[in-house]
Design an enzyme around this catalytic site. Structure first.
Site, PDB file in Angstrom:
ATOM      1  N   ASP A   1       0.866  -1.164   0.000  1.00  0.00           N
ATOM      2  CA  ASP A   1       0.000   0.000   0.000  1.00  0.00           C
ATOM      3  C   ASP A   1       0.913   1.227   0.000  1.00  0.00           C
ATOM      4  O   ASP A   1       2.118   1.104   0.251  1.00  0.00           O
ATOM      5  CB  ASP A   1      -0.885  -0.031   1.250  1.00  0.00           C
ATOM      6  CG  ASP A   1      -1.626   1.259   1.483  1.00  0.00           C
ATOM      7  OD1 ASP A   1      -2.359   1.691   0.574  1.00  0.00           O
ATOM      8  OD2 ASP A   1      -1.449   1.851   2.564  1.00  0.00           O
TER       9      ASP A   1
ATOM     10  N   ASP B   1      -0.205   5.239   0.877  1.00  0.00           N
ATOM     11  CA  ASP B   1      -0.478   6.199   1.951  1.00  0.00           C
ATOM     12  C   ASP B   1      -0.643   5.479   3.289  1.00  0.00           C
ATOM     13  O   ASP B   1      -1.493   4.598   3.433  1.00  0.00           O
ATOM     14  CB  ASP B   1      -1.749   6.994   1.648  1.00  0.00           C
ATOM     15  CG  ASP B   1      -1.592   7.894   0.434  1.00  0.00           C
ATOM     16  OD1 ASP B   1      -0.616   8.654   0.392  1.00  0.00           O
ATOM     17  OD2 ASP B   1      -2.443   7.819  -0.473  1.00  0.00           O
TER      18      ASP B   1
ATOM     19  N   ASP C   1      -1.467  -0.642   5.974  1.00  0.00           N
ATOM     20  CA  ASP C   1      -1.761  -0.102   7.304  1.00  0.00           C
ATOM     21  C   ASP C   1      -3.235  -0.112   7.661  1.00  0.00           C
ATOM     22  O   ASP C   1      -3.591   0.256   8.783  1.00  0.00           O
ATOM     23  CB  ASP C   1      -1.247   1.339   7.402  1.00  0.00           C
ATOM     24  CG  ASP C   1      -2.062   2.293   6.528  1.00  0.00           C
ATOM     25  OD1 ASP C   1      -2.143   2.047   5.311  1.00  0.00           O
ATOM     26  OD2 ASP C   1      -2.609   3.276   7.057  1.00  0.00           O
TER      27      ASP C   1
END
Length: 227
Positions: free
Chosen positions: A11, A13, A174
């Site tokens: 991922d 961001d 995240d």
């Protein structure tokens, strides 16, 4: 016997870069233009990773689709302006250890790297260019071409493009959306604790790491267990 080809998908961001300041500022701009109360900071960060159209619907469910579309435009307008003012590298700095982890994995012949992000193609291109990362990622999946996370389309495309089986691939992210996407694609998910969702929300992760230095050992353990 040669080692199987592996795929590590990141991922962006909240995992590789910390773009929360611009995300929050751009979202504040969009809600101000819409004359609608801005949700709490944690609520806004909780939708990071989703495609913008889905994010706006979740943040302001009482507004209609036309207004959501305008808010997406206002968000993009503000985000682009903020990025242009500071530069993408300063606007979305790499987390400590991110570059070293990418370089180390890239140096392993049997490991391929990819990204799967809620960013647009344009947004990802700007970021990769700013940090000189493009050469590392052989597959790049963006929101322009897929349903929003946690739909598995991004990871399915990454597996198809690289020819790697789901059993030999891992998603690193995240958010709960990243981990749910990995599970839906039949891949393992490794969560990171420094991003935008609390550790408790990463329940679908096979493991959660607190620092990029933990990643190599985590991957080795994951793949040794799978063999």
């Amino acid at each position: 016997m040669s080692a199987p080809l592996r795929l590590v998908v990141f991922d962006v961001d909240g995992t590789l870069v910390d773009s929360q300041a611009d995300i929050l500022a751009a979202m504040a701009h969009a809600f101000e233009r819409a004359d609608h109360p801005l949700p709490a900071r944690d609520t806004v960060l909780g939708i990071v990773g989703l495609s913008l159209d889905v994010a706006m619907t979740r943040l302001a469910p009482e507004l209609d689709a036309a207004r959501h579309g305008r808010m997406v435009d206002w968000y993009k307008e503000a985000y682009i302006a903020l990025r242009a003012e500071a530069g993408a590298a300063q606007s979305s700095p790499l987390y400590p250890g991110a570059l070293e982890a990418i370089e180390a994995l890239h140096g392993v012949p049997e490991i391929l790297l990819g990204v799967a992000t809620g960013k647009s193609r344009r947004g990802l291109d700007k970021l990769l260019e700013a940090h000189d990362l493009r050469r590392y990622f052989v597959t790049q999946q963006v929101s322009d071409h897929h349903p929003s996370k946690p739909h598995p389309a991004m990871l399915q495309a990454a597996l198809s493009e690289t020819g790697v089986s789901a059993a030999d691939a891992v998603m690193i992210g995240d958010t709960s959306f990243d981990m749910e996407m990995a599970r839906a694609a039949g891949m393992a998910g490794i969560g990171v604790s420094w991003g935008y969702h609390p550790r408790t929300s990463l329940r679908d992760a096979v493991r959660v790491i607190d620092d990029f230095t933990e990643l190599p050992a985590c991957l080795n353990l994951l793949w040794e267990t799978a063999e």
